[in-house]
Write an enzyme that holds these catalytic residues in place. Structure first.
Site, PDB file in Angstrom:
ATOM      1  CB  CYS A  26      -1.031  12.208  16.236  1.00 52.93           C
ATOM      2  SG  CYS A  26      -0.152  13.615  15.691  1.00 52.93           S
ATOM      3  CG  HIS A  59      -0.453   0.220   2.511  1.00 52.88           C
ATOM      4  ND1 HIS A  59      -0.570   1.423   3.161  1.00 52.88           N
ATOM      5  CD2 HIS A  59       0.229  -0.588   3.341  1.00 52.88           C
ATOM      6  CE1 HIS A  59      -0.003   1.320   4.360  1.00 52.88           C
ATOM      7  NE2 HIS A  59       0.483   0.109   4.492  1.00 52.88           N
TER       8      HIS A  59
HETATM    9  N1  PLP Z   1       7.821   0.402   8.178  1.00 53.05           N
HETATM   10  C1  PLP Z   1       7.808   1.646   7.675  1.00 53.05           C
HETATM   11  C2  PLP Z   1       9.101   2.322   7.369  1.00 53.05           C
HETATM   12  C3  PLP Z   1       6.591   2.302   7.448  1.00 53.05           C
HETATM   13  O1  PLP Z   1       6.591   3.546   6.953  1.00 53.05           O
HETATM   14  C4  PLP Z   1       5.381   1.628   7.752  1.00 53.05           C
HETATM   15  C5  PLP Z   1       4.072   2.306   7.564  1.00 53.05           C
HETATM   16  O2  PLP Z   1       3.945   3.479   7.807  1.00 53.05           O
HETATM   17  C6  PLP Z   1       5.438   0.327   8.265  1.00 53.05           C
HETATM   18  C7  PLP Z   1       6.671  -0.260   8.465  1.00 53.05           C
HETATM   19  C8  PLP Z   1       4.186  -0.448   8.595  1.00 53.05           C
HETATM   20  O3  PLP Z   1       3.596  -0.914   7.417  1.00 53.05           O
HETATM   21  P1  PLP Z   1       2.095  -1.532   7.338  1.00 53.05           P
HETATM   22  O4  PLP Z   1       1.205  -0.361   7.278  1.00 53.05           O
HETATM   23  O5  PLP Z   1       2.083  -2.339   6.083  1.00 53.05           O
HETATM   24  O6  PLP Z   1       1.885  -2.377   8.525  1.00 53.05           O
END
Ligand code: PLP
Length: 386
Positions: free
Chosen positions: A325, A199
């Site tokens: 937040c 996503h």
């Molecule tokens: N790792 C990083 C660097 C992210 O930016 C995010 C989401 O913001 C995640 C992990 C978590 O991903 P997911 O939304 O697929 O659980």
């Protein structure tokens, strides 16, 4: 809600047409459960294997190294859980101080007294000298460094960190969530553990992957089935996996022909306007190699950063703060404080993040809107300056 212009791609991105179509087609074509013994199940299983092979080809790894998950939070938790189950009981885990909370908190949970933070420089890059010196003296059980930071967009020297870890035979884990689909994936498959999710690059939510050592027996977080070679029980999301790969292939094709190059200039123009129009504004990590889509800017003071977000929202722009937040109260981001920003400055940071669909005109319109919010909020200062 009127027409909004979206500048929060690092949070999530709209599903791109090729990915949406792949999802619709797969949902119609592969109706079976890949674990079912009949031919309808086998067909779904075949499609899943095909998606696995295509993803492995992009990353440069063995298809059997890939486990489908629900997203990067699950993948990252699974890696820390695996370390907790397999590493020497005295071994430490070193993670960069700017990892996503799903890595930091999982490490805190599984390694409360055996977790060390790899420091970062004031520019937001992990301190490779620290890593080199410390690794020459001690061997942790594993090292985790993300590929690109989600708040600042600053690229991390994951190739170098991987090479140092190899030298000392320490497993290396890289969260590549923000890098994938924006910069070439080539080489990422060399990391021992690697996570990503669809996503953030135009695929659907709820599908991600974990790459783990060759056919390794990753200790599953979940119980209840032998799917994914026993590494991740639960009925696989076949359409999700296929549409993840469709999105990543489409992004890789754009990157291969240099489509990201003009976008670096659009972002630079925006930053120029921002710095020119807002006294005291700063771009976090300016001058460093950053993702072409991300600007984390220290904005002029305005009671709370939340106010900037609300005012820009009213003008039709969706942007984000650089803060966590989740409690409803603005907490300074650990990424920014790890870079040495004081808590007050850290809450002044706004994050603007674009996507492949964002146009140069939209960046210009955003710059104008930011300028307008500032002028409306600072009528006296602006008059004096004029
Ligand atoms: N790792 C990083 C660097 C992210 O930016 C995010 C989401 O913001 C995640 C992990 C978590 O991903 P997911 O939304 O697929 O659980």
């Amino acid at each position: 809600m009127g027409q909004m212009i979206y500048f929060d791609y690092n949070a999530t991105s709209p599903v791109m047409p090729a990915s949406r179509q792949a999802w619709l087609d797969a949902t119609e074509q592969f109706i079976g459960n890949p674990s079912s013994p009949h031919r309808i199940g086998a067909r779904a299983d075949g499609a899943l294997s095909d998606a696995r092979e295509r993803l492995a080809a992009i990353l440069g790894c063995d298809p059997l190294d890939i486990v489908w998950t629900s997203g990067a939070t699950e993948s990252n938790n699974a890696v820390l859980h695996h370390f907790a189950r397999t590493l020497d009981p005295k071994a430490e885990v070193w993670i960069s101080a700017i990892e996503h909370p799903c890595v930091i908190q999982a490490a805190q949970h599984y390694f409360p007294r055996r977790r060390r933070l790899v420091p970062v420089t004031p520019d937001g890059i992990i301190d490779l000298d620290w890593l080199t010196v410390e690794l020459s003296e001690t061997r942790p059980g594993a090292v985790a460094v993300m590929a690109a930071n989600n708040v600042t967009g600053v690229l991390q020297p994951w190739r170098e960190a991987l090479a140092i870890c190899r030298q000392y035979q320490v497993p290396f884990f890289c969260d590549a969530v923000q890098w994938l689909g924006k910069l070439p994936a080539k080489g990422l498959g060399d990391c021992d553990f690697l996570s990503g999710c669809a996503h953030k690059f135009g695929g659907p939510r709820g599908i991600g992957f974990l790459k783990c050592p060759s056919q390794g027996r990753v200790h599953s977080l979940l119980f209840g089935g032998n799917q994914e070679e026993g590494r991740r029980p639960g009925t696989e999301n076949v359409a999700g996996a296929i549409s993840l790969v469709a999105a990543l292939e489409a992004r890789e094709a754009l990157i291969a022909v240099g489509e990201n190059d003009p976008r670096v200039d659009w972002r630079a123009d925006f930053e120029g306007c921002l710095l020119g129009n807002l006294p005291g504004a700063l771009v976090v990590g300016a001058g460093q190699r950053r993702l072409w889509n991300t600007v984390a800017a220290l904005m002029p003071y305005m009671a709370t950063q939340h106010r900037w977000v609300v005012k820009l929202d009213k003008l039709g722009f969706a942007v984000s703060t650089g803060s966590a937040c989740s409690t409803g109260k603005e907490e300074p981001s650990h990424v920014l404080t790890a870079m040495g920003l004081n808590a007050n400055d850290a809450t002044r940071v706004l994050r603007f993040s674009s996507g492949w669909e964002t146009t140069s005109d939209q960046w210009t319109a955003l710059a104008e809107a930011v300028g307008k919010v500032y002028v409306d909020a600072h009528p006296i200062t602006t008059q004096t300056a004029a």
